[in-house]
Design an enzyme around this catalytic site. Structure first.
Site, PDB file in Angstrom:
ATOM      1  N   HIS A 132     -45.931  19.804 -16.435  1.00 55.74           N
ATOM      2  CA  HIS A 132     -46.766  20.234 -17.544  1.00 55.74           C
ATOM      3  C   HIS A 132     -47.244  18.973 -18.268  1.00 55.74           C
ATOM      4  CE1 HIS A 132     -44.958  24.047 -16.704  1.00 55.74           C
ATOM      5  NE2 HIS A 132     -45.372  24.636 -17.817  1.00 55.74           N
ATOM      6  N   ASP A 163     -48.749  31.959 -16.927  1.00 52.75           N
ATOM      7  CA  ASP A 163     -47.777  31.194 -17.702  1.00 52.75           C
ATOM      8  C   ASP A 163     -46.559  32.044 -18.073  1.00 52.75           C
ATOM      9  OD1 ASP A 163     -46.691  29.017 -18.964  1.00 52.75           O
ATOM     10  OD2 ASP A 163     -48.184  28.882 -20.558  1.00 52.75           O
ATOM     11  N   ASP A 164     -46.597  32.706 -19.226  1.00 51.18           N
ATOM     12  CA  ASP A 164     -45.505  33.571 -19.709  1.00 51.18           C
ATOM     13  C   ASP A 164     -46.129  34.901 -20.127  1.00 51.18           C
ATOM     14  OD1 ASP A 164     -43.078  31.568 -19.940  1.00 51.18           O
ATOM     15  OD2 ASP A 164     -44.823  30.544 -20.795  1.00 51.18           O
ATOM     16  N   HIS A 184     -48.607  29.023 -11.767  1.00 46.66           N
ATOM     17  CA  HIS A 184     -48.025  28.608 -13.048  1.00 46.66           C
ATOM     18  C   HIS A 184     -47.481  29.854 -13.725  1.00 46.66           C
ATOM     19  CE1 HIS A 184     -48.485  25.885 -16.861  1.00 46.66           C
ATOM     20  NE2 HIS A 184     -47.445  26.698 -16.977  1.00 46.66           N
ATOM     21  N   HIS A 228     -43.688  31.190 -15.337  1.00 49.50           N
ATOM     22  CA  HIS A 228     -42.273  31.015 -15.675  1.00 49.50           C
ATOM     23  C   HIS A 228     -41.603  32.377 -15.588  1.00 49.50           C
ATOM     24  CE1 HIS A 228     -42.965  26.909 -17.227  1.00 49.50           C
ATOM     25  NE2 HIS A 228     -44.145  27.405 -17.581  1.00 49.50           N
ATOM     26  N   GLU A 261     -51.366  19.784 -22.359  1.00 52.90           N
ATOM     27  CA  GLU A 261     -51.502  21.063 -23.078  1.00 52.90           C
ATOM     28  C   GLU A 261     -51.522  20.718 -24.560  1.00 52.90           C
ATOM     29  OE1 GLU A 261     -49.168  25.336 -23.667  1.00 52.90           O
ATOM     30  OE2 GLU A 261     -48.069  23.580 -22.977  1.00 52.90           O
TER      31      GLU A 261
END
Length: 335
Positions: A194, A275-276, A14, A16, A197
């Site tokens: 996704h 994630d980011d 996961h 990005h 969340e």
């Protein structure tokens, strides 16, 4: 424990790629492409990373993506991530990219794809990191726009393993994209989404039943639905959990309140991811470390998270077992 976590063989599922844009590279690409940024310094950019929720993050995230203009920009972005991942012993990574955030501002699909893809190829040959690419649709845009993006991706479907669904979850349920995902599956793509969340457990059920996903990205709100939790455990549908992201975006008030350990102990195939990472304060090792310290995760639990990460990949069973054997050997040598 820091060294154990750093050197632990692991997969990241996961991630990005646009979310790995560090402020220093943002400024470098802005200069290269003659783009004016609304920030005067790297420090000012970092100070802006104080998010109230998912949308406040997305506003800055899409703004940062503006500096990605040429194929070499996407290559440099991806290569920087791969070098960081290699330093934390990521053995395999499955990377999201958001073509709509680029095509909507006039950048060709091929420009983004080719830059990312070439870096991933070099990551395999030069760093020993295997990888797969996942195309994500932006759920705040229409299903028709997602379908148009899928059409653009078809010439590259042999090197894009799956399609996914990201961006603002509230008010954009998975059911909105059922027809697009049906078409993607007909073309041979796997599916992920996704869900759970910011959105409710119902969104996770929709992703499973309507989009037929192989795994759920985030999924932390599954704890609110005992029946769902049991189903996820029985079917071993993986959750790609992102601890630092969840805290940064106020899904949990603190890492100590995160439910990662509870998910793991419920028999869920939970995994740890970043994630980011540029925006949320840490790459995969930092996510493992933060969770370990706050939740008192044992070496056995860290091992299980890493093993889950390999089992949740889209690699062949043979490739999965090879990586798990590497993980087993690492832990046996240390024991």
């Amino acid at each position: 424990m820091h060294a154990f976590i750093r050197d632990l063989p692991k997969a990241e599922l996961h991630l990005h790629i646009e979310g790995t844009l560090e402020p220093e590279l943002m400024f470098e690409l802005a200069r290269r492409n003659n783009i004016d940024l609304p920030y005067k310094s790297v420090l000012e950019v970092k100070e802006a990373y104080n998010f109230e929720d998912l949308q406040s993050f997305l506003d800055i995230y899409y703004q940062g993506s503006q500096v990605l203009q040429k194929e070499v920009d996407f290559y440099d972005l991806t290569w920087a991530y791969l070098q960081k991942a290699a330093s934390q012993n990521v053995r395999h990574t499955e990377i999201f990219f958001d073509p709509q955030s680029h095509t909507d501002r006039g950048i060709a699909f091929e420009t983004a794809y080719q830059g990312i893809y070439q870096a991933l190829q070099d990551g395999k040959s030069k760093l020993g990191i295997s990888s797969q690419l996942i195309l994500s649709f932006l759920r705040h845009l229409s299903a028709e726009e997602a379908l148009a993006t899928l059409e653009q991706a078809l010439p590259y479907k042999d090197s894009i393993v799956a399609v996914g669904l990201d961006s603002a979850e509230q008010g954009n349920p998975p059911s909105k994209f059922k027809e697009v995902f049906d078409r993607a599956q007909a073309e041979g793509f796997l599916t992920v989404a996704h869900a759970g969340e910011e959105g409710p457990p119902e969104y996770i059920w929709e992703a499973i039943n309507l989009l037929e996903v192989s795994r759920i990205d985030h999924g932390v709100r599954s704890m609110e639905d005992p029946e769902l939790l049991q189903y996820l455990a029985e079917k071993q549908i993986p959750l790609t959990v992102c601890p630092l992201s969840n805290v940064k975006l106020k899904v949990f008030d603190s890492m100590a309140k995160h439910n990662l350990k509870k998910l793991l102990n419920s028999g869920i195939c939970a995994t740890v991811n970043s994630d980011d990472p540029s925006y949320f304060g840490g790459y995969i090792a930092e996510n493992y470390q933060a969770a370990q310290e706050a939740l008192d995760l044992s070496q056995q639990e860290l091992y299980q998270l890493a093993k889950n990460s390999f089992q949740a990949t889209f690699l062949s069973p043979e490739s999965q077992q090879k990586l798990i054997a590497e993980l087993d050997n690492y832990c046996q040598v240390l024991s």
